[in-house]
Design a protein around this motif. Sequence first.
Motif, PDB file in Angstrom:
ATOM      1  N   ALA A   1       0.809  -1.217   0.000  1.00  0.00           N
ATOM      2  CA  ALA A   1       0.000   0.000   0.000  1.00  0.00           C
ATOM      3  C   ALA A   1       0.840   1.263   0.000  1.00  0.00           C
ATOM      4  O   ALA A   1       0.343   2.341  -0.309  1.00  0.00           O
ATOM      5  N   GLY A   2       2.123   1.150   0.353  1.00  0.00           N
ATOM      6  CA  GLY A   2       2.969   2.331   0.434  1.00  0.00           C
ATOM      7  C   GLY A   2       3.345   2.865  -0.929  1.00  0.00           C
ATOM      8  O   GLY A   2       3.035   2.271  -1.963  1.00  0.00           O
ATOM      9  N   PRO A   3       4.050   4.003  -0.975  1.00  0.00           N
ATOM     10  CA  PRO A   3       4.400   4.620  -2.259  1.00  0.00           C
ATOM     11  C   PRO A   3       5.391   3.800  -3.067  1.00  0.00           C
ATOM     12  O   PRO A   3       5.499   3.985  -4.274  1.00  0.00           O
ATOM     13  N   PHE A   4       6.113   2.864  -2.424  1.00  0.00           N
ATOM     14  CA  PHE A   4       6.983   1.947  -3.162  1.00  0.00           C
ATOM     15  C   PHE A   4       6.290   0.587  -3.238  1.00  0.00           C
ATOM     16  O   PHE A   4       6.568  -0.305  -2.454  1.00  0.00           O
ATOM     17  N   ARG A   5       5.401   0.446  -4.198  1.00  0.00           N
ATOM     18  CA  ARG A   5       4.650  -0.817  -4.299  1.00  0.00           C
ATOM     19  C   ARG A   5       5.559  -1.978  -4.684  1.00  0.00           C
ATOM     20  O   ARG A   5       5.273  -3.128  -4.380  1.00  0.00           O
ATOM     21  N   SER A   6       6.654  -1.685  -5.354  1.00  0.00           N
ATOM     22  CA  SER A   6       7.541  -2.754  -5.814  1.00  0.00           C
ATOM     23  C   SER A   6       8.331  -3.386  -4.682  1.00  0.00           C
ATOM     24  O   SER A   6       8.898  -4.474  -4.857  1.00  0.00           O
ATOM     25  N   ALA A   7       8.397  -2.747  -3.524  1.00  0.00           N
ATOM     26  CA  ALA A   7       9.249  -3.251  -2.446  1.00  0.00           C
ATOM     27  C   ALA A   7       8.899  -4.683  -2.074  1.00  0.00           C
ATOM     28  O   ALA A   7       9.775  -5.472  -1.717  1.00  0.00           O
ATOM     29  N   ALA A   8       7.628  -5.043  -2.164  1.00  0.00           N
ATOM     30  CA  ALA A   8       7.205  -6.391  -1.789  1.00  0.00           C
ATOM     31  C   ALA A   8       7.632  -7.435  -2.806  1.00  0.00           C
ATOM     32  O   ALA A   8       7.562  -8.631  -2.523  1.00  0.00           O
TER      33      ALA A   8
ATOM     34  N   ASP B   1      28.452   6.197 -12.459  1.00  0.00           N
ATOM     35  CA  ASP B   1      29.720   5.521 -12.708  1.00  0.00           C
ATOM     36  C   ASP B   1      29.539   4.015 -12.863  1.00  0.00           C
ATOM     37  O   ASP B   1      28.560   3.433 -12.361  1.00  0.00           O
ATOM     38  N   VAL B   2      30.531   3.390 -13.483  1.00  0.00           N
ATOM     39  CA  VAL B   2      30.582   1.933 -13.556  1.00  0.00           C
ATOM     40  C   VAL B   2      30.571   1.348 -12.148  1.00  0.00           C
ATOM     41  O   VAL B   2      31.264   1.829 -11.257  1.00  0.00           O
ATOM     42  N   GLY B   3      29.749   0.317 -11.940  1.00  0.00           N
ATOM     43  CA  GLY B   3      29.762  -0.409 -10.673  1.00  0.00           C
ATOM     44  C   GLY B   3      28.849   0.129  -9.600  1.00  0.00           C
ATOM     45  O   GLY B   3      28.753  -0.454  -8.524  1.00  0.00           O
ATOM     46  N   ILE B   4      28.144   1.229  -9.855  1.00  0.00           N
ATOM     47  CA  ILE B   4      27.249   1.798  -8.846  1.00  0.00           C
ATOM     48  C   ILE B   4      25.921   1.050  -8.808  1.00  0.00           C
ATOM     49  O   ILE B   4      25.291   0.918  -7.764  1.00  0.00           O
ATOM     50  N   GLY B   5      25.501   0.528  -9.951  1.00  0.00           N
ATOM     51  CA  GLY B   5      24.271  -0.264  -9.968  1.00  0.00           C
ATOM     52  C   GLY B   5      23.196   0.286 -10.880  1.00  0.00           C
ATOM     53  O   GLY B   5      22.026   0.359 -10.488  1.00  0.00           O
ATOM     54  N   LYS B   6      23.551   0.665 -12.106  1.00  0.00           N
ATOM     55  CA  LYS B   6      22.558   1.219 -13.026  1.00  0.00           C
ATOM     56  C   LYS B   6      21.503   0.172 -13.400  1.00  0.00           C
ATOM     57  O   LYS B   6      20.334   0.510 -13.591  1.00  0.00           O
ATOM     58  N   THR B   7      21.898  -1.093 -13.505  1.00  0.00           N
ATOM     59  CA  THR B   7      20.927  -2.147 -13.811  1.00  0.00           C
ATOM     60  C   THR B   7      19.888  -2.238 -12.702  1.00  0.00           C
ATOM     61  O   THR B   7      18.684  -2.358 -12.970  1.00  0.00           O
ATOM     62  N   ILE B   8      20.337  -2.170 -11.459  1.00  0.00           N
ATOM     63  CA  ILE B   8      19.411  -2.201 -10.327  1.00  0.00           C
ATOM     64  C   ILE B   8      18.485  -0.993 -10.366  1.00  0.00           C
ATOM     65  O   ILE B   8      17.266  -1.106 -10.147  1.00  0.00           O
ATOM     66  N   GLU B   9      19.034   0.182 -10.660  1.00  0.00           N
ATOM     67  CA  GLU B   9      18.223   1.404 -10.669  1.00  0.00           C
ATOM     68  C   GLU B   9      17.148   1.339 -11.743  1.00  0.00           C
ATOM     69  O   GLU B   9      15.994   1.717 -11.518  1.00  0.00           O
ATOM     70  N   ALA B  10      17.500   0.837 -12.929  1.00  0.00           N
ATOM     71  CA  ALA B  10      16.510   0.703 -14.003  1.00  0.00           C
ATOM     72  C   ALA B  10      15.483  -0.369 -13.657  1.00  0.00           C
ATOM     73  O   ALA B  10      14.285  -0.205 -13.913  1.00  0.00           O
ATOM     74  N   GLY B  11      15.951  -1.482 -13.069  1.00  0.00           N
ATOM     75  CA  GLY B  11      15.027  -2.542 -12.690  1.00  0.00           C
ATOM     76  C   GLY B  11      14.032  -2.098 -11.636  1.00  0.00           C
ATOM     77  O   GLY B  11      12.863  -2.510 -11.653  1.00  0.00           O
ATOM     78  N   LEU B  12      14.469  -1.254 -10.696  1.00  0.00           N
ATOM     79  CA  LEU B  12      13.547  -0.725  -9.686  1.00  0.00           C
ATOM     80  C   LEU B  12      12.428   0.089 -10.329  1.00  0.00           C
ATOM     81  O   LEU B  12      11.258  -0.021  -9.945  1.00  0.00           O
TER      82      LEU B  12
ATOM     83  N   ASP C   1      16.291 -12.907 -10.990  1.00  0.00           N
ATOM     84  CA  ASP C   1      16.787 -13.158  -9.639  1.00  0.00           C
ATOM     85  C   ASP C   1      16.474 -12.031  -8.672  1.00  0.00           C
ATOM     86  O   ASP C   1      16.163 -12.281  -7.502  1.00  0.00           O
ATOM     87  N   ARG C   2      16.582 -10.788  -9.131  1.00  0.00           N
ATOM     88  CA  ARG C   2      16.392  -9.663  -8.219  1.00  0.00           C
ATOM     89  C   ARG C   2      14.954  -9.149  -8.196  1.00  0.00           C
ATOM     90  O   ARG C   2      14.464  -8.699  -7.157  1.00  0.00           O
ATOM     91  N   PHE C   3      14.289  -9.179  -9.348  1.00  0.00           N
ATOM     92  CA  PHE C   3      12.988  -8.507  -9.447  1.00  0.00           C
ATOM     93  C   PHE C   3      11.828  -9.468  -9.706  1.00  0.00           C
ATOM     94  O   PHE C   3      10.679  -9.031  -9.784  1.00  0.00           O
ATOM     95  N   GLY C   4      12.110 -10.752  -9.838  1.00  0.00           N
ATOM     96  CA  GLY C   4      11.045 -11.722 -10.049  1.00  0.00           C
ATOM     97  C   GLY C   4      10.326 -11.560 -11.373  1.00  0.00           C
ATOM     98  O   GLY C   4       9.138 -11.875 -11.485  1.00  0.00           O
ATOM     99  N   ILE C   5      11.027 -11.072 -12.391  1.00  0.00           N
ATOM    100  CA  ILE C   5      10.425 -10.840 -13.708  1.00  0.00           C
ATOM    101  C   ILE C   5      11.009 -11.836 -14.701  1.00  0.00           C
ATOM    102  O   ILE C   5      12.219 -11.887 -14.904  1.00  0.00           O
ATOM    103  N   ASP C   6      10.153 -12.625 -15.314  1.00  0.00           N
ATOM    104  CA  ASP C   6      10.583 -13.556 -16.361  1.00  0.00           C
ATOM    105  C   ASP C   6      10.545 -12.837 -17.703  1.00  0.00           C
ATOM    106  O   ASP C   6       9.494 -12.348 -18.122  1.00  0.00           O
ATOM    107  N   ALA C   7      11.694 -12.764 -18.374  1.00  0.00           N
ATOM    108  CA  ALA C   7      11.772 -12.091 -19.668  1.00  0.00           C
ATOM    109  C   ALA C   7      12.311 -13.055 -20.715  1.00  0.00           C
ATOM    110  O   ALA C   7      13.090 -13.963 -20.416  1.00  0.00           O
ATOM    111  N   THR C   8      11.889 -12.864 -21.946  1.00  0.00           N
ATOM    112  CA  THR C   8      12.320 -13.684 -23.072  1.00  0.00           C
ATOM    113  C   THR C   8      13.485 -13.005 -23.774  1.00  0.00           C
ATOM    114  O   THR C   8      13.433 -11.803 -24.059  1.00  0.00           O
TER     115      THR C   8
END
Length: 916
Positions: free
Chosen positions: A87-94, A124-135, A167-174
């Motif tokens: 219910a919170g503003p970050f619905r993806s957290a669950a 920068d490299v290694g900060i986590g851009k993939t994680i940021e986009a996935g969020l 693995d991180r976001f529970g999303i199955d992609a083709t």
Amino acid sequence: MTVNFAPGDLVHARGREWVALPSPKDGWLHLRPLSGSEGDATLLIPDLELTPPKPARFELPHDARPAVQATAELLSEALRLSLRRGAGPFRSAASLNFEPRSYQLVPLLMALRLETPRLLIADDVGIGKTIEAGLILREFMDRGEVEAFSVLCPPHLVEQWTRELKDRFGIDATTVTAASAARLERGLPISQSLFDAHRHTVVSLDYIKSEKRRDAFARACPGFVIVDEAHSCVGTHKGKQQRFALLRGLAQNMDRAMVMLTATPHSGDEDAFARLLSLIQPEFGSLNFEDEKYRERLSRHFVQRRRRDLTEDSWQEASAFPRHLTREEPYDLSPDHRAFHEAVLDYCFGVVEKAGSEQRERRLAFWGTLALMRCVGSSPAAALSALRNRAGLEEDRLEPQLYDEDGDDEDAVDVEPTPLEIEDSALADLIARADALTTTSDPKAERLKKILAPLVKEGACPVVFCRYIATAEHVGQILRSAFPKARVEVVTGLLTPDERRDRVTEMTEDPSRILVATDCLSEGINLQLLFDTVVHYDLSWNPTRHQQREGRVDRFGQPSPTVRSILMYSPDSAIDGAVLDVILRKAEAIRKATGVTVPLPDERGPVTDALMAAMLLKRQDRRQYDFLDTLTQGQREVEAMWRDAEENEKKSRSRFAQNALKPEHVTPEWDKTRDVIGDPTAAREFISRAMSRFDTPITRKGGLVHASMDSLPHILRERLAERGLKGTVRLAEKEPAPSGTALAGRAHPLVATLSESLLEAALEPDALPGLEIGRVGAWSTPAVKTVTTVVLARLRFKITVHARSGRLLLAEEAALIAVGPDGRTLSGQAVRDMLSTTASGDLTPAARDRQVQKARERLDSLMAGPIADHVRARAEELADDHGRVRSAIKGISRVSVDPVLPPDIIGLFVLIPGDV
């Protein structure tokens, strides 16, 4: 009579109770079982049902099974960890199976404050851009704003993206690549594209960029697109032009969300930078930085943080990254090796002289000289391979490969080039000398052994980066002999991407390991969990390639507190000295001044001239060549280019540093959400208690949890097997999760299956016989001073997003509400602490039943009074939270939150004062 159901309403259909979800079509019902998971949701058409659906009530049954303190706490955590529609503003957290760092939430907050997310994330490299986009993607999916998406990335990153999403976001992609597209399209109707059939895709840019495919993709492209390595789509060579044409076509639809990622947004090429910014909004291509309003508008869409921005400023994220120690390691050439270098250089300069004054012929001769000398400097094995391989390279591929550019053919980056036409007599002599050197002691390899010996003894695990296949295989053979107790593997472009990944993964169980790799591994496979040291055996000619190599190891999630990088070079080598003087040391000086590694200047002609001049000036033979004067002009131009690059980078930092959002804007919002839904620590504790409940204790070893599935009840084993969990499952207790394991987060399949099953066993005992979880109870405890009633409730809310097209979302939240004799309520962590306090004594069954019956008799008045008031207050609090997160920009959509009353009563417990 047809009954209309709204999201959040309780429905009785097909012999059981359901909760209504937002429906994709008028006249249909989208239902999820009250005691089931999201995967059990179904669609039905009321008019086709034998027994029409009717309104339902969720009441605490009179024959609810009794619970003791331990099982009551277990039920409470099962409810909290099973809910996915936060219910919170970050619905993806669950839905996340990891704990993001607070700074990684900044792009998400920026996206939430835009009507249509259009972002360029340039961290920068290694900060986590993939994680940021996935969020961002996960959040907008959970808000119902994204039903389909495509991730566009270079081919070598496709598999990595697919794994990260799963693995991180529970999303199955083709995955959509040249190899998989034909198989995916097989059997589809002519009118249906594979992007219609597969709504979540990770797509190779090089597959989709061709004119024929990009037009078809543009017609079927989803409304949400992530573009990785976006800087590779705005250059000047043919492949990058095709990529830019693809992205420009997609960006023209301003309703399409686009999140672009790059570590090098601005490389001194203003035109390329303008093209990149124009993909966000056409007006941003003007680069009108003198206009304050332009800068303000752009800042809403552009985020760029250096690592030191996060470790030295208010974010205080030093613990998230290892300390990086760098050093240079020179080595001396033997007389034979030095003589061979000079012989090859003599011959190459002779070829240049014979090329005449025609610019094209001379330029090709320069490139050929540099390419061959690079092989010579790499190893005798690489020199021999280059001299024997007379096929050469196509002219348009020679310069990009020479300067380590990303090209269309990523699998050819480590092949030894032979661009020079060498006369047979000279060729035979050079081949003979190179061949002889391959059988003698190699001073470069000997120096490497001395460098690695103390590191390996200390327990370090190094990656040795070589430029060419022949060099990597040569080094691998030498290191296997030198370090017989270590596992030494070689990974080059001769292996397929899957084979490369498997070879790295196979090293997991070996405590002592050394990886020798070419630049086919400088992108695509993260190595931080297995390695902590990078050795640049061969110098890269592009500073960003060095950064990419080190970024495989020195990145978010590195478990070692220290990462080392070692740069090897020979003062005796004309080519090493030239590259260090003309390229690498200049770039390093800029990095120290600005904190950013800048790429090689795009104008390569002067760079080539400067390298040739530097080699000439470093030779012991001071013989004059007729082309030296023209080369020194190139040296002056390159110096000017580096100065411009430094000034541009300083301007870029002052223009784009993302300082609008501070930790105090991000962390409290995330902490509130995490407190409600449960963090990874709560998930790990739940696993331990749940497994013990079934007499299957877990074991901990080396920071890993070992949980055996074989001793669990049959019905649980079946459910876990459906999610791929069999035998003994290894889980990491904290980030980073070693290869072959996963973090024991709240969205892990084991946590999800156990929590959903235990909740179902409590609500529908007959559905899961043997998993006895009670819903009512009473016991004495030192946690309270007066008799306290604790209600375990599932709250439901209707969240309405008032935008151009209004959206109605159903949200759910677990709540423990303590009510004292005076009617005052308490909730949150304080009540969880009450429930988790070990009982000081169990009541007799008769006494327990009396206390529970009194609480039941009081329940109706509590539901109409204090509990209803609590739910309404929580709805108002949630509305404020949503508004605070999204209200930074004028005109953004408004959010309202309405409670669904009465809430579902899952458990009812009475706590009686009592000493331990």
